[in-house]
Design a protein around this motif. Structure first.
Motif, PDB file in Angstrom:
ATOM      1  N   VAL A 108       0.081 -11.349  41.854  1.00 45.92           N
ATOM      2  CA  VAL A 108       1.151 -10.416  41.609  1.00 45.92           C
ATOM      3  C   VAL A 108       2.510 -11.040  42.014  1.00 45.92           C
ATOM      4  CG1 VAL A 108       2.016  -8.003  42.091  1.00 45.92           C
ATOM      5  CG2 VAL A 108      -0.310  -8.589  41.738  1.00 45.92           C
ATOM      6  N   HIS A 113       7.045  -5.745  40.872  1.00 48.93           N
ATOM      7  CA  HIS A 113       5.667  -5.867  40.306  1.00 48.93           C
ATOM      8  C   HIS A 113       5.012  -5.538  41.588  1.00 48.93           C
ATOM      9  CE1 HIS A 113       7.338  -8.059  36.852  1.00 48.93           C
ATOM     10  NE2 HIS A 113       6.327  -7.346  36.245  1.00 48.93           N
ATOM     11  N   CYS A 117       2.276  -2.437  41.978  1.00 48.53           N
ATOM     12  CA  CYS A 117       0.960  -2.573  42.358  1.00 48.53           C
ATOM     13  C   CYS A 117       0.412  -1.792  43.543  1.00 48.53           C
ATOM     14  CB  CYS A 117       0.546  -3.873  42.476  1.00 48.53           C
ATOM     15  SG  CYS A 117      -1.053  -4.508  42.580  1.00 48.53           S
ATOM     16  N   TRP A 195      -3.375  -4.741  36.072  1.00 49.58           N
ATOM     17  CA  TRP A 195      -3.749  -5.065  37.405  1.00 49.58           C
ATOM     18  C   TRP A 195      -5.127  -5.587  37.856  1.00 49.58           C
ATOM     19  CZ3 TRP A 195       0.820  -5.455  39.051  1.00 49.58           C
ATOM     20  CH2 TRP A 195       1.995  -4.807  38.716  1.00 49.58           C
ATOM     21  N   GLY A 202       3.409 -10.378  36.263  1.00 47.39           N
ATOM     22  CA  GLY A 202       4.839 -10.611  36.614  1.00 47.39           C
ATOM     23  C   GLY A 202       5.983 -10.581  35.481  1.00 47.39           C
ATOM     24  N   SER A 230       6.156  -5.871  31.532  1.00 47.30           N
ATOM     25  CA  SER A 230       5.523  -6.987  32.414  1.00 47.30           C
ATOM     26  C   SER A 230       4.786  -7.787  31.513  1.00 47.30           C
ATOM     27  CB  SER A 230       4.737  -6.536  33.493  1.00 47.30           C
ATOM     28  OG  SER A 230       5.359  -5.539  34.248  1.00 47.30           O
TER      29      SER A 230
END
Length: 249
Positions: A108, A113, A117, A195, A202, A230
């Motif tokens: 990540v 980001h 997350c 995720w 990113g 993203s």
């Protein structure tokens, strides 16, 4: 059956996910979730693991860690996962696998980001319909930071502040609560597969850099845009998604 990804590059933040065998609710009791937390604390003590966030649900875990270059993550995961499984099987008189294959790791980017997350992990049990607010689920990093422990702390607050450019933990918590409130107010609670199903998340520059950095192990990876704006680096066929696409609620 394909195995979950876990390629590490020093200096990155990694979102680690692992699910119980065959979707079983092996962590449904508080005592079992707290044993996982105990071994997470031991992993931080023994290996210097930098824990940024976590949540232990009834059938899977999320763990957000920073690799400072000390190669702590593999040893830490072996300790936490292995001891949790051994203790559970011994206590229940059970044999067989506790975890669904090995854990999956997603890199990540340490900008917005990372904050997204963290909020995604915090809201896991809200998405599952178990609680109405992250603070209500005690086996989580959000709950720990709201109710700091005098002993046995697992969260690396200094590390989070440094990565997200906050001067104090108090500033971090104010921002973190605003991230949660925004998503709760907007009803933005849908599952975001990037995720848990991808290798890295990113902006475009970061995704392309990670794609090149990991090309030695699988040149077939692709960097593709997500609905959120993203970019995620994915396999031609996501191995973790094949193993279990419903790891998160």
């Amino acid at each position: 059956m394909p195995r979950a990804n876990r390629h590490f590059i020093a200096g990155q933040v990694w979102h680690i996910t692992q699910r119980c065998h065959q979707k079983e609710f092996l962590l449904r009791f508080q005592v079992d979730r707290r044993r996982w937390l105990y071994w997470l604390y031991q992993a931080r003590r023994r290996y210097g693991l930098s824990v940024l966030n976590y949540i232990v649900t009834s059938n899977h875990i999320h763990l957000l860690v920073h690799d400072g270059g000390n190669n702590a993550i593999p040893a830490a995961m072996q300790l936490v996962s292995g001891r949790t499984a051994q203790e559970f099987n011994k206590r229940q008189g059970r044999t067989g696998a506790f975890w669904e294959d090995r854990y999956h790791a997603t890199a990540v980017q340490t900008d917005q980001h990372l904050s997204r997350c963290m909020a995604y992990i915090d809201l896991n049990m809200v998405r599952a319909g178990e609680v109405s607010h992250p603070e209500e689920w005690s086996c989580s990093g959000y709950h720990e930071t709201k109710h700091p422990r005098r002993r046995g702390s697992r969260i690396d607050m200094e590390g989070i502040c440094r990565l997200l450019n906050f001067e104090t933990p108090e500033q971090l918590m104010v921002a973190r609560e605003s991230w949660i409130d925004d998503q709760l107010c907007n009803g933005n609670l849908q599952r975001e597969g990037m995720w848990t199903d991808s290798v890295a998340v990113g902006n475009l520059e970061y995704a392309l850099w990670m794609k090149r950095a990991l090309a030695y192990s699988n040149p077939g990876r692709r960097a593709r845009p997500e609905k959120s704006g993203s970019f995620a680096v994915r396999e031609q066929m996501s191995s973790y998604c094949t193993i279990g696409s419903t790891i998160t609620a």
